[in-house]
Design a protein around this motif. Structure first.
Motif, mmCIF file in Angstrom:
data_model
loop_
_atom_site.group_PDB
_atom_site.id
_atom_site.type_symbol
_atom_site.label_atom_id
_atom_site.label_comp_id
_atom_site.label_asym_id
_atom_site.label_seq_id
_atom_site.Cartn_x
_atom_site.Cartn_y
_atom_site.Cartn_z
ATOM 1 N N ALA A 16 44.943 43.437 59.704
ATOM 2 C CA ALA A 16 44.843 42.285 58.475
ATOM 3 C C ALA A 16 46.328 41.967 58.050
ATOM 4 N N LEU A 17 45.266 40.558 57.128
ATOM 5 C CA LEU A 17 46.651 39.788 56.838
ATOM 6 C C LEU A 17 46.177 39.147 55.463
ATOM 7 N N CYS A 18 47.734 39.893 54.797
ATOM 8 C CA CYS A 18 47.586 39.651 53.592
ATOM 9 C C CYS A 18 48.476 38.184 52.981
ATOM 10 N N ILE A 19 47.711 37.277 51.928
ATOM 11 C CA ILE A 19 47.987 35.447 52.038
ATOM 12 C C ILE A 19 48.344 35.950 50.339
ATOM 13 N N GLY A 20 49.729 35.075 50.185
ATOM 14 C CA GLY A 20 49.371 34.995 48.697
ATOM 15 C C GLY A 20 49.404 33.240 48.261
ATOM 16 N N THR A 21 49.057 32.324 47.332
ATOM 17 C CA THR A 21 49.203 31.663 46.904
ATOM 18 C C THR A 21 49.284 31.191 45.654
ATOM 19 N N ARG A 22 49.814 29.261 45.680
ATOM 20 C CA ARG A 22 50.666 29.170 44.695
ATOM 21 C C ARG A 22 49.911 28.869 43.410
ATOM 22 N N ARG A 23 48.975 29.404 43.198
ATOM 23 C CA ARG A 23 47.839 29.815 41.936
ATOM 24 C C ARG A 23 47.769 31.072 42.096
ATOM 25 N N GLY A 24 48.935 31.863 42.748
ATOM 26 C CA GLY A 24 49.123 33.097 42.377
ATOM 27 C C GLY A 24 48.210 34.462 42.765
ATOM 28 N N GLU A 25 47.118 33.588 43.164
ATOM 29 C CA GLU A 25 45.975 34.687 44.124
ATOM 30 C C GLU A 25 46.710 35.230 45.391
ATOM 31 N N VAL A 26 45.587 36.935 45.377
ATOM 32 C CA VAL A 26 46.556 37.427 46.611
ATOM 33 C C VAL A 26 45.490 37.794 46.729
ATOM 34 N N GLU A 27 45.114 37.233 48.794
ATOM 35 C CA GLU A 27 43.704 38.041 49.219
ATOM 36 C C GLU A 27 44.060 38.358 50.449
ATOM 37 N N LEU A 28 43.101 39.323 50.573
ATOM 38 C CA LEU A 28 43.262 40.543 51.688
ATOM 39 C C LEU A 28 42.327 39.807 53.313
ATOM 40 N N TRP A 29 42.153 39.760 54.123
ATOM 41 C CA TRP A 29 41.282 39.313 55.158
ATOM 42 C C TRP A 29 41.636 39.823 56.670
ATOM 43 N N ASP A 30 40.291 40.235 56.616
ATOM 44 C CA ASP A 30 39.809 40.589 58.434
ATOM 45 C C ASP A 30 40.330 39.722 59.391
ATOM 46 N N VAL A 31 41.629 39.660 60.289
ATOM 47 C CA VAL A 31 41.841 38.431 60.884
ATOM 48 C C VAL A 31 40.320 38.805 62.620
ATOM 49 N N GLU A 32 39.837 39.820 62.418
ATOM 50 C CA GLU A 32 39.235 39.947 63.491
ATOM 51 C C GLU A 32 38.051 39.087 63.624
ATOM 52 N N ASN A 33 37.207 39.753 62.301
ATOM 53 C CA ASN A 33 35.865 39.430 61.943
ATOM 54 C C ASN A 33 36.188 37.274 61.078
ATOM 55 N N LYS A 34 37.681 36.822 60.285
ATOM 56 C CA LYS A 34 37.540 35.738 59.940
ATOM 57 C C LYS A 34 37.292 36.349 58.671
ATOM 58 N N GLN A 35 37.492 37.248 57.624
ATOM 59 C CA GLN A 35 36.875 37.273 56.932
ATOM 60 C C GLN A 35 37.382 38.219 55.655
ATOM 61 N N ASN A 36 37.382 37.013 54.179
ATOM 62 C CA ASN A 36 38.206 37.506 53.395
ATOM 63 C C ASN A 36 37.337 39.168 52.627
ATOM 64 N N VAL A 37 38.335 39.951 52.501
ATOM 65 C CA VAL A 37 37.533 41.249 52.934
ATOM 66 C C VAL A 37 37.624 41.446 51.695
ATOM 67 N N ARG A 38 39.144 41.150 50.451
ATOM 68 C CA ARG A 38 39.853 41.503 49.324
ATOM 69 C C ARG A 38 40.013 40.215 48.567
ATOM 70 N N ARG A 39 39.873 40.244 47.177
ATOM 71 C CA ARG A 39 40.469 39.329 46.166
ATOM 72 C C ARG A 39 41.147 40.467 45.308
ATOM 73 N N LEU A 40 42.569 40.615 45.996
ATOM 74 C CA LEU A 40 43.237 41.429 44.911
ATOM 75 C C LEU A 40 43.780 40.843 43.643
ATOM 76 N N PRO A 41 44.449 41.560 42.859
ATOM 77 C CA PRO A 41 44.871 41.487 41.299
ATOM 78 C C PRO A 41 46.391 40.121 41.568
ATOM 79 N N SER A 42 45.933 39.232 40.649
ATOM 80 C CA SER A 42 46.643 38.316 41.203
ATOM 81 C C SER A 42 47.722 38.302 39.952
ATOM 82 N N HIS A 43 48.765 37.028 39.850
ATOM 83 C CA HIS A 43 49.711 36.838 39.680
ATOM 84 C C HIS A 43 49.520 35.922 38.886
ATOM 85 N N LEU A 44 50.230 35.714 37.530
ATOM 86 C CA LEU A 44 50.042 34.323 36.471
ATOM 87 C C LEU A 44 51.056 33.167 37.263
ATOM 88 N N SER A 45 51.470 33.454 38.740
ATOM 89 C CA SER A 45 52.669 31.897 39.315
ATOM 90 C C SER A 45 52.471 32.180 40.192
#
Length: 482
Positions: A248-277
């Motif tokens: 799994a690969l976790c990705i954080g963005t500039r808009r505060g989003e946190v996403e968990l990805w299944d890399v083998e299937n290249k699928q976004n499996v979950r959007r985790l609680p985000s930050h405000l920044s």
């Protein structure tokens, strides 16, 4: 954006960097006041217009976050050039940007900034240096301003695909550069953490709003991951981190989003609680994920739970590095104010009463940071341009046990466990990668690897520590043989 005394809180004034911090991205020229900057920009004052870039918004959850981003921009846009180099800007923000001119040394790489065309906000996309030679093109909901290619080589670089081989050197028993590959659209932003290698040898590198996957064993491009656009707009990746098992690969963005990805299937499996920044750093503790934001919030997340937020901590300064110790007993957080905090593994309980076990201080931001794999109580940190000190800390006593002056900006740091060495990536003046030997009483350089023409923002190593990967502001990815 460069490293150092970046953003402490939304209440800080734009001149704060200039007074207290050396790494605000303007360390090669003289300062120009923020008041003068505001006089250069002329905005329509119609009630229907979007707020000016320097006008903070103060109400509502999203507006509070937006106010923070605007203050960040104002701090970064303390222009360095003498007034004679600037042209009076009229016709809104785009005209103002075209009027900026900064004196760039030959060491400066192509630089980027982006304008969010909704809401009149300036979204930081790396260093906010701009040049007279600016071109605008429309794409994916944003208008990008990039330095125009001035040579045929620059034009070819812009059209390259990620991880295209640019140069291949014969492997040498003495070590050195093995291969040079293209990393187009890599943001020149000190505070991002966008390179990581899994235990299976899969390299993940964020290039703008995409995360590119590259197999270090076969040296083949595997594919890319695209974080979910928000309101139809793609968002730049600010941090990423592989899970311990490499699945799994976790990705954080500039808009505060946190996403968990299944890399083998290249699928976004979950959007985790985000930050405000901006999500500045991520780190795994077995199945637990910790994320830190530039507003100083640390979230502890269990992706398996229906309500994944299982703990939190709060600090005043922005978080630019976060890492669990090898034994998962301690969490280290580095701040933009130069504070290194050590937290215990007890993540539950009230967030505002939880205190770190130990706090250490260095003169610049603690962005380059890493636990020693074979001495669990020790952690290494690198200082910024006006500091340049490499330090080894004893986290139990809170003291610095070894240090070495590099006379250079330290942008990144990694331990090569099986080689028993420490590797640092540097900025000016030489943009080198340095390998260090550390004993109980000494810290000294073993070799210096040169080849990048921009600061070495990110480092990673392959699973057996025989090779180091570096990504730099020259938009190149290099493989170094240890």
């Amino acid at each position: 954006m460069e490293e150092g005394k970046g953003v402490k809180s939304p209440r800080k004034t734009p001149g704060w960097n200039r007074k207290h911090g050396e790494e605000s991205g303007q360390n090669e020229a003289c300062y120009v006041s923020y008041k003068r900057f505001r006089r250069w920009i002329h905005f329509p004052r119609s009630g229907t217009e979007a707020p000016a870039v320097s006008t903070p918004l103060t109400t509502g959850r999203r507006q509070r976050e937006r106010s923070f981003e605007l203050d960040t921009v104002c701090q970064r846009l303390e222009l360095d050039s003498p007034p004679a180099h600037h042209e009076a800007a009229r016709g809104g923000l785009q005209g103002a940007l075209q009027g900026y001119y900064l004196h760039n040394t030959p060491h400066h790489p192509p630089l980027q900034t982006c304008l969010d065309n909704t809401g009149g906000r300036l979204v930081p996309q790396g260093d906010l240096y701009t040049s007279k030679h600016v071109t605008y093109h429309q794409g994916q909901g944003t208008t990008c301003a990039t330095k125009c290619p001035t040579t045929d080589a620059d034009v070819r670089r812009c059209s390259l695909q990620p991880f295209t081989v640019l140069d291949k050197a014969p492997e040498s028993p003495h070590g050195g550069s093995v291969m040079k590959l293209a990393a187009p659209s890599l943001l020149n932003d000190y505070y991002t953490n966008v390179l990581d290698c899994s235990c299976n040898g899969m390299v993940a590198l964020a290039l703008g709003s995409s995360v590119v996957l590259w197999n270090s064993e076969t040296r083949a491009l595997v594919g890319s991951l695209e974080p979910r656009p928000q309101a139809g707009r793609h968002q730049s990746v600010s941090s990423l981190c592989w899970s311990r098992d490499g699945r799994a690969l976790c990705i954080g963005t500039r808009r505060g989003e946190v996403e968990l990805w299944d890399v083998e299937n290249k699928q976004n499996v979950r959007r985790l609680p985000s930050h405000l920044s901006v999500v500045g750093a991520l780190s795994w503790q077995q199945q637990l994920l910790s994320s830190g934001s530039v507003l100083g919030r640390i979230h502890h997340l269990d992706p398996r739970a229906p309500a994944p937020l299982v703990g939190a901590a709060v600090q005043e300064e922005g978080i630019c590095s976060l890492q669990w110790s090898p034994g998962d007993d301690w969490l280290a957080s580095g701040s933009t104010d130069g504070l290194l905090r050590i937290w215990d593994r007890d993540i539950a309980g009230p967030t505002r009463t939880k205190q770190p076990v130990t706090t250490m201080k260095q003169p610049s931001a603690v962005k380059a940071m890493g636990w020693c794999p074979w001495q669990e109580k020790n952690i290494a940190t690198g200082g910024g341009w006006k500091d340049g000190e490499l330090r080894i800390w004893d986290t139990q006593s809170g003291t610095c046990v070894n240090s070495a002056n590099t006379n250079s900006q330290i942008c990144s740091l990694r331990w090569a466990e099986k080689k028993k060495c420490l590797v640092t990536g540097h900025g000016l003046p030489h943009h080198q990668v340095t390998c260090w030997s550390w004993g109980s009483a000494s810290l000294h350089p073993v070799c210096q690897l040169t080849g990048h023409s921009g600061r070495v923002l990110h480092l990673a190593s392959n699973p057996d520590s025989t090779q180091i990967y570096s990504a730099a502001a020259d938009q190149c990815f290099r493989i170094w043989d240890l």
